[in-house]
Write an enzyme that holds these catalytic residues in place. Structure first.
Site, PDB file in Angstrom:
ATOM      1  CB  CYS A   1     -14.810  20.373  47.910  1.00  0.00           C
ATOM      2  SG  CYS A   1     -16.507  20.400  47.301  1.00  0.00           S
TER       3      CYS A   1
ATOM      4  CG  HIS B   1     -38.496  -1.967  35.263  1.00  0.00           C
ATOM      5  ND1 HIS B   1     -37.586  -2.812  34.678  1.00  0.00           N
ATOM      6  CD2 HIS B   1     -37.780  -1.131  36.047  1.00  0.00           C
ATOM      7  CE1 HIS B   1     -36.370  -2.504  35.093  1.00  0.00           C
ATOM      8  NE2 HIS B   1     -36.453  -1.493  35.931  1.00  0.00           N
TER       9      HIS B   1
END
Length: 630
Positions: A26, A551
């Site tokens: 845009c 993790h």
């Protein structure tokens, strides 16, 4: 070369070309439909020079660039020219209904905005010429200029057909044929003359005017996409080029004229009636709400949802009373807030940023101002909301109208000139009120200056490097730093895990633990430096300077936060043995995920060596897991 490199890095950080199913831009943003949202490395994108920020909104991933967006898109388009267009179908399945609506409308209208805005500004220039007496409305020059300004809107279904075909992944040429059928003179002239319906083998074809309409052709191309794909499947490939377009048009065109287009026309007019009635009956309140909320509406991309009703209003009434006027006062308010920051700021960097975003904001390009200045400083954004609400209330009370679609900035003001009306004066009053209120509130509320970005990350296993703090420690620890086990479980060789990011020690040295309990404990005294949105991984920094990544599991980002519960928050101080994260060990395994947990020293390069334990079984907060030696 800079634009090319920036485009190349953006493609890489959104997961590569294979992860991009559709892309467009845009005025200030690159917009993507991604196959897997989790692959977008938001924090790394936000840190790139030339990028204002990024976010997920309305089923899209948006990268806010600013004035250079068209240049970056041109380079991005060159690099994605051979991408797999079939990925678009795969991507659509994961969007919710509301997100799909916003995504479709945005994808259809954004590419054609330059043509729409350019024609709208010509209409504004015509109004100025008439006011100054340079052109008469009865002159040939005015008639020619009117052709320039009206052509795009009259033949708008053609433009929409092309972008809708791209969005729905169907043939553009057939979509344009549908637009031509809607605008064929027999139908247009018949509607103008008030003629009754035509007949096609007993099927009634009502005669309506579809000039300047958008919903009929959007719905028609959507139908075309399904019909054409179905026919392509049943017609042999050797005969496809002949019979596929023939049958597609013979099925789609009658359905479009008899049912789809009339329904779309009705819906468009119905939307226009609703919003016009809202401003007629509760103008000040409606204006206050719309003017104040417009920045939030724009940020989320919801303003595209108003486009069909805006075009319907311009087609039927010749003006818009809602989206464009409310956007104008909101943008003027945003510019005023940035000016307030420029006046009140004490930091040269903030002043420089405010100045660079001020001029574009006056011209209706407010994303750089919102993301770079007001939203980051918070209080100026609140001031802009208040100013927009005040200006919106004035617009709503005085029923301010615009006669053309244009970028809602100072260049759009001529589109508010209406003969024998005070509309232009009212528009100036509303803009001035919005400007003064926003500027005053910014100066009164003040703000705290900071340099950090406000858009957060959404990392996964492939981007775990974003958990590494960006600043390098200036002073290394003089004594070996000890790290205790954060879990109860069995030690695994990290080189054996299935994730190459960890097995090849790309992030640093560490160990893998197969947990037998679903609780993560603090392995040292320190601080929670980073929390992921999905809570499957977190970054810690010890008081000694060790930067650690924990993790939990492999690919567990796909759980999207389910099975995980954070017991701490970002920047919170922690002590050894303190529970910091809970996870449902059995449920994660039942869902088919590997629960092996990686514990990695991400700043291993700062140490001579990272010595790992030789034990096979470790206990949380008591077993020494690693030692970082200077």
């Amino acid at each position: 070369m800079e634009n090319r490199e920036l485009a190349k890095k953006i493609i890489s950080l959104v997961g590569g070309g294979d992860n991009i199913s559709q892309h467009w831009h845009c005025i200030t943003r690159l917009r993507f439909n991604l196959v897997e949202d989790e692959k977008a490395k938001i924090e790394e994108i936000n840190q790139m020079e030339g990028v204002i920020g990024s976010q997920f909104s309305g089923g899209q991933f948006q990268v806010i660039i600013g004035a250079k967006v068209a240049d970056i898109y041109e380079e991005l388009e060159k690099q994605l020219i051979h991408k797999n267009e079939n990925l678009a179908l795969k991507n659509k399945k994961k969007l919710g209904f509301v997100d799909t609506i916003f995504d479709v409308i945005s994808g259809i209208f954004t590419p054609i905005l330059p043509a729409i805005v350019g024609s709208g500004l010509i209409k504004g220039i015509m109004a100025l010429f008439v006011v100054f007496g340079w052109v008469s409305t009865d002159s040939s020059s005015y008639a020619v200029l009117n052709i320039f300004s009206d052509a795009v809107f009259y033949f708008l279904p053609f433009l929409v057909a092309i972008t809708a075909a791209r969005k729905f992944n169907t043939k553009e040429s057939l979509a344009v044929v549908l637009a031509a059928i809607l605008l064929y003179p027999t139908i247009v002239n018949g509607a103008a003359d008030g003629l009754g319906p035509m007949n096609l083998f007993g099927l009634s074809i009502p005669l309506n005017s579809y000039t300047s309409s958008v919903l009929p052709i959007i719905l028609g191309v959507l139908l075309l996409s399904y019909v054409n794909k179905w026919i392509d499947k049943i017609i042999p490939k050797s005969l496809n080029i002949v019979f596929s377009p023939l049958l597609t048009l013979l099925i789609t065109a009658p359905l479009l004229l008899a049912f789809i287009a009339p329904i779309g026309n009705f819906l468009g007019k119905y939307l226009e009636v609703i919003f016009t009635a809202m401003f007629d009956t509760a103008g000040p309140i409606a204006g206050l709400l719309m003017g104040g909320l417009m920045p939030i509406i724009v940020i989320t991309g919801m303003h595209y949802a108003f486009f069909p009703s805006t075009f319907a209003s311009l087609q039927k009434l010749g003006y818009d009373i809602m989206l464009l006027p409310m956007n104008l006062v909101a943008n003027i308010s945003q510019a005023a807030a940035v000016l307030g920051v420029l006046i009140k700021s004490k930091k040269s960097t903030t002043k420089s940023l405010a100045f660079s975003t001020l001029i574009p904001a006056f011209f209706g390009i407010t994303e750089p101002a919102i993301y770079g200045v007001t939203l980051r400083l918070k209080k100026p954004f609140y001031a802009s909301v208040i100013g927009g609400a005040a200006g919106g209330a004035v617009f709503g009370s005085l029923a301010v109208k615009t006669t053309a679609f244009s970028i809602p900035g100072i260049t759009a003001l001529p589109t508010y000139i209406i003969s024998n009306s005070n509309n232009f004066t009212y528009a100036l009053i509303g803009c001035i009120v919005s400007f003064i209120v926003s500027l005053s509130m910014t100066l009164i509320l003040g703000f705290e200056e900071e340099d950090s970005k406000t858009i957060k990350d959404n990392p996964d296993k492939t981007q775990a490097t974003t958990l590494i703090p960006t600043e390098t420690k200036e002073v290394l620890p003089k004594q070996p730093a000890e790290i205790y086990s954060p879990l109860e479980g069995d030690i695994r060789d990290v080189s054996s895990v299935s994730d190459a990011t960890f097995s090849k020690q790309k992030m640093g040295k560490g160990v893998a633990i197969f947990p037998i309990e679903g609780i993560v404990y603090a392995p040292f005294n320190g601080t929670i430096s980073t929390m992921t949105r999905t809570n499957h991984a977190l970054g810690l920094t010890s008081d000694d300077g060790v930067e650690l990544l924990i993790h939990v599991g492999i690919d567990t980002v796909k759980l999207k936060g389910s099975c995980f519960e954070a017991l701490v928050s970002e920047n919170e101080k922690i002590k050894t043995g303190q529970p910091i994260l809970k996870f449902d060990l059995k449920e994660i395994e039942n869902r088919g995920f590997d629960v092996t947990t990686m514990v990695i020293v991400t700043n291993s390069f700062e140490y001579l060596d990272v010595i790992t334990t030789e034990e096979q079984r470790v206990e949380p907060a008591t077993s020494k897991l690693m030692m970082c030696v200077q």
